[in-house]
Motif scaffolding. Structure first.
Motif, mmCIF file in Angstrom:
data_model
loop_
_atom_site.group_PDB
_atom_site.id
_atom_site.type_symbol
_atom_site.label_atom_id
_atom_site.label_comp_id
_atom_site.label_asym_id
_atom_site.label_seq_id
_atom_site.Cartn_x
_atom_site.Cartn_y
_atom_site.Cartn_z
ATOM 1 N N UNK A 1 0.837 -1.185 0.000
ATOM 2 C CA UNK A 1 0.000 0.000 0.000
ATOM 3 C C UNK A 1 0.874 1.238 0.000
ATOM 4 N N UNK A 2 0.328 2.334 -0.488
ATOM 5 C CA UNK A 2 1.102 3.568 -0.612
ATOM 6 C C UNK A 2 0.164 4.757 -0.602
ATOM 7 N N UNK A 3 0.724 5.917 -0.275
ATOM 8 C CA UNK A 3 -0.016 7.175 -0.339
ATOM 9 C C UNK A 3 0.241 7.787 -1.712
ATOM 10 N N UNK A 4 -0.795 7.871 -2.532
ATOM 11 C CA UNK A 4 -0.649 8.445 -3.863
ATOM 12 C C UNK A 4 -0.684 9.969 -3.805
ATOM 13 N N UNK A 5 -1.624 10.515 -3.041
ATOM 14 C CA UNK A 5 -1.742 11.966 -2.880
ATOM 15 C C UNK A 5 -1.854 12.303 -1.402
ATOM 16 N N UNK A 6 -1.220 13.433 -1.025
ATOM 17 C CA UNK A 6 -1.362 13.947 0.326
ATOM 18 C C UNK A 6 -0.949 15.414 0.282
ATOM 19 N N UNK A 7 -1.934 16.299 0.142
ATOM 20 C CA UNK A 7 -1.588 17.705 -0.022
ATOM 21 C C UNK A 7 -2.579 18.617 0.690
ATOM 22 N N UNK A 8 -2.106 19.829 0.951
ATOM 23 C CA UNK A 8 -2.914 20.898 1.522
ATOM 24 C C UNK A 8 -2.763 22.119 0.633
ATOM 25 N N UNK A 9 -3.870 22.812 0.366
ATOM 26 C CA UNK A 9 -3.853 23.986 -0.503
ATOM 27 C C UNK A 9 -4.633 25.116 0.148
ATOM 28 N N UNK A 10 -4.084 26.305 0.050
ATOM 29 C CA UNK A 10 -4.765 27.475 0.575
ATOM 30 C C UNK A 10 -4.660 28.634 -0.396
ATOM 31 N N UNK A 11 -5.706 29.476 -0.427
ATOM 32 C CA UNK A 11 -5.658 30.615 -1.330
ATOM 33 C C UNK A 11 -7.019 31.230 -1.539
ATOM 34 N N UNK A 12 -7.173 31.875 -2.677
ATOM 35 C CA UNK A 12 -8.429 32.484 -3.094
ATOM 36 C C UNK A 12 -8.745 32.016 -4.506
ATOM 37 N N UNK A 13 -9.791 32.579 -5.109
ATOM 38 C CA UNK A 13 -10.148 32.190 -6.475
ATOM 39 C C UNK A 13 -9.118 32.665 -7.489
ATOM 40 N N UNK A 14 -8.236 33.590 -7.095
ATOM 41 C CA UNK A 14 -7.250 34.129 -8.028
ATOM 42 C C UNK A 14 -5.834 33.642 -7.773
ATOM 43 N N UNK A 15 -5.578 33.053 -6.603
ATOM 44 C CA UNK A 15 -4.209 32.704 -6.238
ATOM 45 C C UNK A 15 -4.251 31.585 -5.208
ATOM 46 N N UNK A 16 -3.338 30.606 -5.331
ATOM 47 C CA UNK A 16 -3.331 29.496 -4.383
ATOM 48 C C UNK A 16 -1.930 28.912 -4.268
ATOM 49 N N UNK A 17 -1.674 28.273 -3.132
ATOM 50 C CA UNK A 17 -0.416 27.583 -2.879
ATOM 51 C C UNK A 17 -0.748 26.167 -2.415
ATOM 52 N N UNK A 18 -0.132 25.181 -3.037
ATOM 53 C CA UNK A 18 -0.330 23.774 -2.672
ATOM 54 C C UNK A 18 1.012 23.170 -2.297
#
Length: 354
Positions: free
Chosen positions: A143-160
């Motif tokens: 077994x493995x983790x394929x995705x593990x992310x956090x994203x924050x921002x607005x409708x115009x700009x975001x950071x993941x």
């Protein structure tokens, strides 16, 4: 979860505090932002709060286990009822591949995996925070983790940040089975590289019809030097048509990679055209998806001049219920690597989403 919430709501409707010596209220240790719950009780819990039985269950602070259990239950009920928590979407699917390789390998294999996805999003005004986790368990037991992310921002700009895949610069189409490969596909720094390699992506809009993506990644494999990589992507849209341009540069690498992918609907078909180049290595291809049918071809060579190619076709039909499907696929080709031999494969894939 809904049944659990209903059970806890029934619990907190009981009046409990009158017979409890602690006089506990669910609001005692809850932040003011949480749902406030207060209750009393006419239940007779004397055997658990007095006498020899209670003494056997008291902790150094004088609380019995029953009192502690009821306190913990009340806190849990308040947390479950709190509206401040964002909803979590849970989904999954199972995929089973039955594949026969006719030429170089001459074998029949059965592989597959179970995928579970957990996603959540919380919005406050124009800002938001979103997160996703994907766990994959293979048929072989790994077994493995394929995705593990956090994203924050607005409708115009975001950071993941975390483990994820950025924009695909060699859009595969209906690639249920691909036998063969190209020399370079523009996805070296796309993501999902390793367990400890940092990956951050900044995204934003460049007007009504354009957007950008900037990926920053480090390769810090144990025993090797850390190399910094950067991957900018710019996307343009004109109605249903899209064009994406990307570059990849890894510290210490002699060449910079460039890639272009374009998508265009044509007569009911979704057409993708791909081209990528890094030094002497390259890849180019085209594919089309028309409803449940897909077909494609690609070719290219590596830096040493070894040529590779592949062609594929696939068709999907329902499998008894709407949530399940069966896909029949065929592919033939060879990898762009020294010593690679041509092979042909046939695959029947069963997928069930739940």
């Amino acid at each position: 979860m809904q049944h659990a919430q209903e059970a806890w709501k029934k619990l907190v409707q009981h009046k409990m505090t009158s017979s409890l010596q602690s006089g506990f209220h669910a609001t005692d240790r809850l932040p003011k932002s949480r749902t406030q719950i207060q209750f009393t009780s006419n239940l007779d819990l004397t055997p658990f709060t007095h006498g020899r039985l209670a003494a056997n269950f008291r902790n150094p602070r004088g609380e019995t286990r029953m009192q502690r259990f009821i306190k913990l239950s009340a806190v849990t009920a308040a947390i479950i009822a709190a509206p401040a928590f964002a909803a979590v979407d849970v989904s999954g699917n199972i995929e089973l591949d039955n594949t026969y390789y006719a030429d170089a390998q001459d074998q029949l294999t059965q592989t597959g995996r179970v995928e579970l996805n957990f996603a959540g999003k919380k919005e406050v005004g124009s800002a938001y925070v979103a997160a996703k986790g994907t766990i994959e368990a293979g048929k072989a037991g790994a077994d493995a983790v394929a995705d593990m992310w956090v994203e924050g921002g607005t409708s115009a700009f975001a950071v993941r940040m975390g483990r994820f895949e950025a924009t695909d610069m060699f859009v595969p189409g209906k690639d249920t089975l691909v036998v063969g490969g190209v020399g370079y596909n523009g996805n070296t720094l796309r993501g999902r590289r390793g367990a400890s390699e940092p990956h951050v992506m900044v995204t934003g809009k460049l007007g009504a019809a354009a957007s950008f993506e900037l990926g920053l990644i480090e390769t810090n494999t144990v025993g090797t030097d850390t190399n910094f990589g950067v991957r900018p992507v710019v996307a343009f849209g004109a109605g249903p048509a899209t064009i994406k341009l990307a570059a990849e540069k890894l510290q210490g690498a002699a060449d910079t990679g460039f890639a272009l992918t374009a998508g265009l609907p044509l007569g009911g078909a979704a057409i993708n055209v791909n081209y990528s180049q890094m030094g002497d290595a390259n890849g180019y291809g085209v594919n089309a998806t028309i409803g449940a049918f897909g077909v494609g071809a690609a070719a290219g060579e590596d830096a040493a001049g070894n040529k590779g190619n592949y062609v594929f076709a696939a068709y999907t039909v329902p499998f008894f219920v709407p949530e399940a499907s069966m896909t029949f696929a065929v592919s033939s080709g060879k990898n762009a690597a020294a010593g690679s031999a041509k092979d042909t494969g046939l695959r029947v894939r069963v997928n069930y989403s739940f």
